[in-house]
Design a protein around this motif. Structure first.
Motif, PDB file in Angstrom:
ATOM      1  N   GLY A  22     -26.060  -3.879  -7.162  1.00  0.00           N
ATOM      2  CA  GLY A  22     -24.796  -3.877  -7.907  1.00  0.00           C
ATOM      3  C   GLY A  22     -23.768  -3.119  -7.085  1.00  0.00           C
ATOM      4  O   GLY A  22     -24.052  -2.041  -6.551  1.00  0.00           O
ATOM      5  N   THR A  23     -22.575  -3.679  -6.914  1.00  0.00           N
ATOM      6  CA  THR A  23     -21.526  -3.034  -6.124  1.00  0.00           C
ATOM      7  C   THR A  23     -20.198  -3.127  -6.846  1.00  0.00           C
ATOM      8  O   THR A  23     -20.034  -3.918  -7.777  1.00  0.00           O
ATOM      9  N   GLY A  24     -19.253  -2.337  -6.425  1.00  0.00           N
ATOM     10  CA  GLY A  24     -17.904  -2.394  -6.979  1.00  0.00           C
ATOM     11  C   GLY A  24     -16.946  -1.676  -6.045  1.00  0.00           C
ATOM     12  O   GLY A  24     -17.344  -0.791  -5.290  1.00  0.00           O
ATOM     13  N   THR A  25     -15.693  -2.058  -6.088  1.00  0.00           N
ATOM     14  CA  THR A  25     -14.653  -1.419  -5.295  1.00  0.00           C
ATOM     15  C   THR A  25     -13.558  -0.975  -6.247  1.00  0.00           C
ATOM     16  O   THR A  25     -13.100  -1.754  -7.078  1.00  0.00           O
ATOM     17  N   ILE A  26     -13.139   0.254  -6.110  1.00  0.00           N
ATOM     18  CA  ILE A  26     -12.098   0.803  -6.958  1.00  0.00           C
ATOM     19  C   ILE A  26     -10.816   0.936  -6.134  1.00  0.00           C
ATOM     20  O   ILE A  26     -10.827   1.551  -5.071  1.00  0.00           O
ATOM     21  N   PHE A  27      -9.714   0.342  -6.616  1.00  0.00           N
ATOM     22  CA  PHE A  27      -8.407   0.424  -5.963  1.00  0.00           C
ATOM     23  C   PHE A  27      -7.538   1.452  -6.660  1.00  0.00           C
ATOM     24  O   PHE A  27      -7.710   1.739  -7.845  1.00  0.00           O
ATOM     25  N   GLN A  28      -6.567   1.942  -5.924  1.00  0.00           N
ATOM     26  CA  GLN A  28      -5.510   2.743  -6.521  1.00  0.00           C
ATOM     27  C   GLN A  28      -4.685   1.824  -7.427  1.00  0.00           C
ATOM     28  O   GLN A  28      -4.578   0.627  -7.155  1.00  0.00           O
ATOM     29  N   PRO A  29      -4.069   2.355  -8.477  1.00  0.00           N
ATOM     30  CA  PRO A  29      -3.198   1.512  -9.304  1.00  0.00           C
ATOM     31  C   PRO A  29      -2.009   1.010  -8.478  1.00  0.00           C
ATOM     32  O   PRO A  29      -1.554   1.698  -7.559  1.00  0.00           O
ATOM     33  N   ILE A  30      -1.534  -0.169  -8.806  1.00  0.00           N
ATOM     34  CA  ILE A  30      -0.322  -0.685  -8.164  1.00  0.00           C
ATOM     35  C   ILE A  30       0.878  -0.184  -8.972  1.00  0.00           C
ATOM     36  O   ILE A  30       0.863  -0.198 -10.202  1.00  0.00           O
ATOM     37  N   THR A  76      29.788  -1.739  -5.834  1.00  0.00           N
ATOM     38  CA  THR A  76      29.308  -2.305  -4.574  1.00  0.00           C
ATOM     39  C   THR A  76      28.242  -3.359  -4.858  1.00  0.00           C
ATOM     40  O   THR A  76      27.239  -3.065  -5.517  1.00  0.00           O
ATOM     41  N   PRO A  77      28.449  -4.576  -4.376  1.00  0.00           N
ATOM     42  CA  PRO A  77      27.442  -5.624  -4.581  1.00  0.00           C
ATOM     43  C   PRO A  77      26.138  -5.263  -3.863  1.00  0.00           C
ATOM     44  O   PRO A  77      26.158  -4.731  -2.747  1.00  0.00           O
ATOM     45  N   THR A  78      25.015  -5.525  -4.504  1.00  0.00           N
ATOM     46  CA  THR A  78      23.716  -5.259  -3.896  1.00  0.00           C
ATOM     47  C   THR A  78      22.634  -6.087  -4.569  1.00  0.00           C
ATOM     48  O   THR A  78      22.762  -6.475  -5.723  1.00  0.00           O
ATOM     49  N   ARG A  79      21.586  -6.346  -3.833  1.00  0.00           N
ATOM     50  CA  ARG A  79      20.408  -7.004  -4.400  1.00  0.00           C
ATOM     51  C   ARG A  79      19.651  -6.005  -5.251  1.00  0.00           C
ATOM     52  O   ARG A  79      19.812  -4.784  -5.096  1.00  0.00           O
ATOM     53  N   ALA A  80      18.815  -6.467  -6.145  1.00  0.00           N
ATOM     54  CA  ALA A  80      17.868  -5.582  -6.821  1.00  0.00           C
ATOM     55  C   ALA A  80      16.783  -5.289  -5.790  1.00  0.00           C
ATOM     56  O   ALA A  80      16.228  -6.210  -5.192  1.00  0.00           O
ATOM     57  N   ALA A  81      16.513  -4.020  -5.547  1.00  0.00           N
ATOM     58  CA  ALA A  81      15.525  -3.639  -4.535  1.00  0.00           C
ATOM     59  C   ALA A  81      14.388  -2.875  -5.192  1.00  0.00           C
ATOM     60  O   ALA A  81      14.605  -2.093  -6.127  1.00  0.00           O
ATOM     61  N   PHE A  82      13.177  -3.093  -4.684  1.00  0.00           N
ATOM     62  CA  PHE A  82      11.971  -2.506  -5.267  1.00  0.00           C
ATOM     63  C   PHE A  82      11.045  -2.001  -4.170  1.00  0.00           C
ATOM     64  O   PHE A  82      11.003  -2.565  -3.080  1.00  0.00           O
ATOM     65  N   THR A  83      10.284  -0.970  -4.504  1.00  0.00           N
ATOM     66  CA  THR A  83       9.207  -0.469  -3.658  1.00  0.00           C
ATOM     67  C   THR A  83       7.908  -0.615  -4.439  1.00  0.00           C
ATOM     68  O   THR A  83       7.860  -0.321  -5.634  1.00  0.00           O
ATOM     69  N   VAL A  84       6.871  -1.066  -3.748  1.00  0.00           N
ATOM     70  CA  VAL A  84       5.544  -1.211  -4.342  1.00  0.00           C
ATOM     71  C   VAL A  84       4.612  -0.239  -3.614  1.00  0.00           C
ATOM     72  O   VAL A  84       4.655  -0.140  -2.391  1.00  0.00           O
ATOM     73  N   ALA A  85       3.783   0.475  -4.360  1.00  0.00           N
ATOM     74  CA  ALA A  85       2.774   1.363  -3.776  1.00  0.00           C
ATOM     75  C   ALA A  85       1.426   1.039  -4.390  1.00  0.00           C
ATOM     76  O   ALA A  85       1.346   0.634  -5.559  1.00  0.00           O
ATOM     77  N   GLY A  86       0.385   1.214  -3.598  1.00  0.00           N
ATOM     78  CA  GLY A  86      -0.966   0.946  -4.080  1.00  0.00           C
ATOM     79  C   GLY A  86      -1.952   1.011  -2.945  1.00  0.00           C
ATOM     80  O   GLY A  86      -1.714   1.677  -1.933  1.00  0.00           O
ATOM     81  N   GLU A  87      -3.058   0.312  -3.089  1.00  0.00           N
ATOM     82  CA  GLU A  87      -4.144   0.313  -2.107  1.00  0.00           C
ATOM     83  C   GLU A  87      -3.708  -0.379  -0.817  1.00  0.00           C
ATOM     84  O   GLU A  87      -3.296  -1.536  -0.827  1.00  0.00           O
ATOM     85  N   GLY A  88      -3.792   0.356   0.299  1.00  0.00           N
ATOM     86  CA  GLY A  88      -3.392  -0.188   1.597  1.00  0.00           C
ATOM     87  C   GLY A  88      -4.117  -1.474   1.946  1.00  0.00           C
ATOM     88  O   GLY A  88      -5.251  -1.697   1.523  1.00  0.00           O
ATOM     89  N   ALA A  89      -3.433  -2.341   2.680  1.00  0.00           N
ATOM     90  CA  ALA A  89      -3.957  -3.608   3.212  1.00  0.00           C
ATOM     91  C   ALA A  89      -4.206  -4.668   2.138  1.00  0.00           C
ATOM     92  O   ALA A  89      -4.756  -5.722   2.445  1.00  0.00           O
ATOM     93  N   GLN A  90      -3.792  -4.427   0.916  1.00  0.00           N
ATOM     94  CA  GLN A  90      -4.024  -5.403  -0.157  1.00  0.00           C
ATOM     95  C   GLN A  90      -2.779  -6.255  -0.377  1.00  0.00           C
ATOM     96  O   GLN A  90      -1.654  -5.794  -0.227  1.00  0.00           O
ATOM     97  N   THR A  91      -3.004  -7.506  -0.767  1.00  0.00           N
ATOM     98  CA  THR A  91      -1.889  -8.397  -1.073  1.00  0.00           C
ATOM     99  C   THR A  91      -1.582  -8.337  -2.564  1.00  0.00           C
ATOM    100  O   THR A  91      -2.445  -8.005  -3.377  1.00  0.00           O
ATOM    101  N   PHE A  92      -0.342  -8.662  -2.893  1.00  0.00           N
ATOM    102  CA  PHE A  92       0.086  -8.660  -4.291  1.00  0.00           C
ATOM    103  C   PHE A  92       1.050  -9.811  -4.519  1.00  0.00           C
ATOM    104  O   PHE A  92       1.685 -10.311  -3.581  1.00  0.00           O
ATOM    105  N   PRO A 127      -4.117   1.054   6.037  1.00  0.00           N
ATOM    106  CA  PRO A 127      -5.497   0.576   5.911  1.00  0.00           C
ATOM    107  C   PRO A 127      -6.030   0.721   4.486  1.00  0.00           C
ATOM    108  O   PRO A 127      -5.539   1.531   3.700  1.00  0.00           O
ATOM    109  N   ALA A 128      -7.044  -0.047   4.175  1.00  0.00           N
ATOM    110  CA  ALA A 128      -7.725   0.080   2.893  1.00  0.00           C
ATOM    111  C   ALA A 128      -8.269   1.501   2.781  1.00  0.00           C
ATOM    112  O   ALA A 128      -8.669   2.098   3.773  1.00  0.00           O
ATOM    113  N   GLY A 129      -8.242   2.053   1.591  1.00  0.00           N
ATOM    114  CA  GLY A 129      -8.690   3.422   1.391  1.00  0.00           C
ATOM    115  C   GLY A 129      -7.565   4.437   1.469  1.00  0.00           C
ATOM    116  O   GLY A 129      -7.764   5.617   1.242  1.00  0.00           O
TER     117      GLY A 129
END
Length: 164
Positions: A22-30, A76-92, A127-129
């Motif tokens: 039995g295995t599992g991987t725990i990620f940081q919250p996004i 001042t005109p601007t785009r909506a800008a966002f930063t995402v944080a979470g587990e390195g090397a992961q796609t979202f 990197p992951a981790g």
């Protein structure tokens, strides 16, 4: 013949066993953080005809196609800008509604804005981790015509990110 069949059944195994891991991987919250709101700035409606004010989702640059005039003073005109944080090397994935309704302050008039994200997916750097980050923007297209009621318009929309 009947004796041979009975002997074969007597030698059959009644149970079997196998070890399974039995295995599992725990990620940081996004985590999604808003850096700036989507702002179209001040626009002069045309005397006749119509136009579309666009804010680029990648650069935040504002432009107009068709009739109307972009005013450089005011917000001042601007785009909506966002930063995402979470587990390195992961796609979202990035999920945003295709449109936003702006309502005139003190009135009931509305404008329908088409929303455009700079990407549909992203990858957290590092990197992951470890903690990784990424950023993206959302722009849009605001219609304006000679019939558009003058005033300040505002509305909200929701952005969701999720690990793939």
């Amino acid at each position: 013949m009947a004796v041979l069949a009975a002997a074969g059944q007597a030698m059959a195994q009644g149970s079997a066993q196998q070890s399974v891991a039995g295995t599992g991987t725990i990620f940081q919250p996004i985590v999604l953080s808003k850096v700036t709101d989507l702002e179209f700035g001040t626009v002069v409606r045309p005397l006749a005809g119509s136009g579309t004010v666009a804010v680029d989702p990648a650069t935040g640059q504002r432009s107009i196609v068709g009739q109307g005039f972009l005013v450089s003073s005011g917000a001042t005109p601007t785009r909506a800008a966002f930063t995402v944080a979470g587990e390195g090397a992961q796609t979202f994935s990035i999920n945003v509604a295709p449109s936003l309704t702006l309502t005139r302050s003190g009135g009931s008039e509305t404008l329908n804005v088409n929303l455009t994200p700079s990407a549909a997916t992203g990858t957290l750097a590092g990197p992951a981790g470890s903690t990784g980050t990424a950023s993206f923007g959302i722009g849009g297209q605001l219609p304006v015509s000679s019939a558009t009621t003058v005033g300040a318009y505002a509305g909200t929309f929701t952005v969701t990110v999720a690990y793939n």
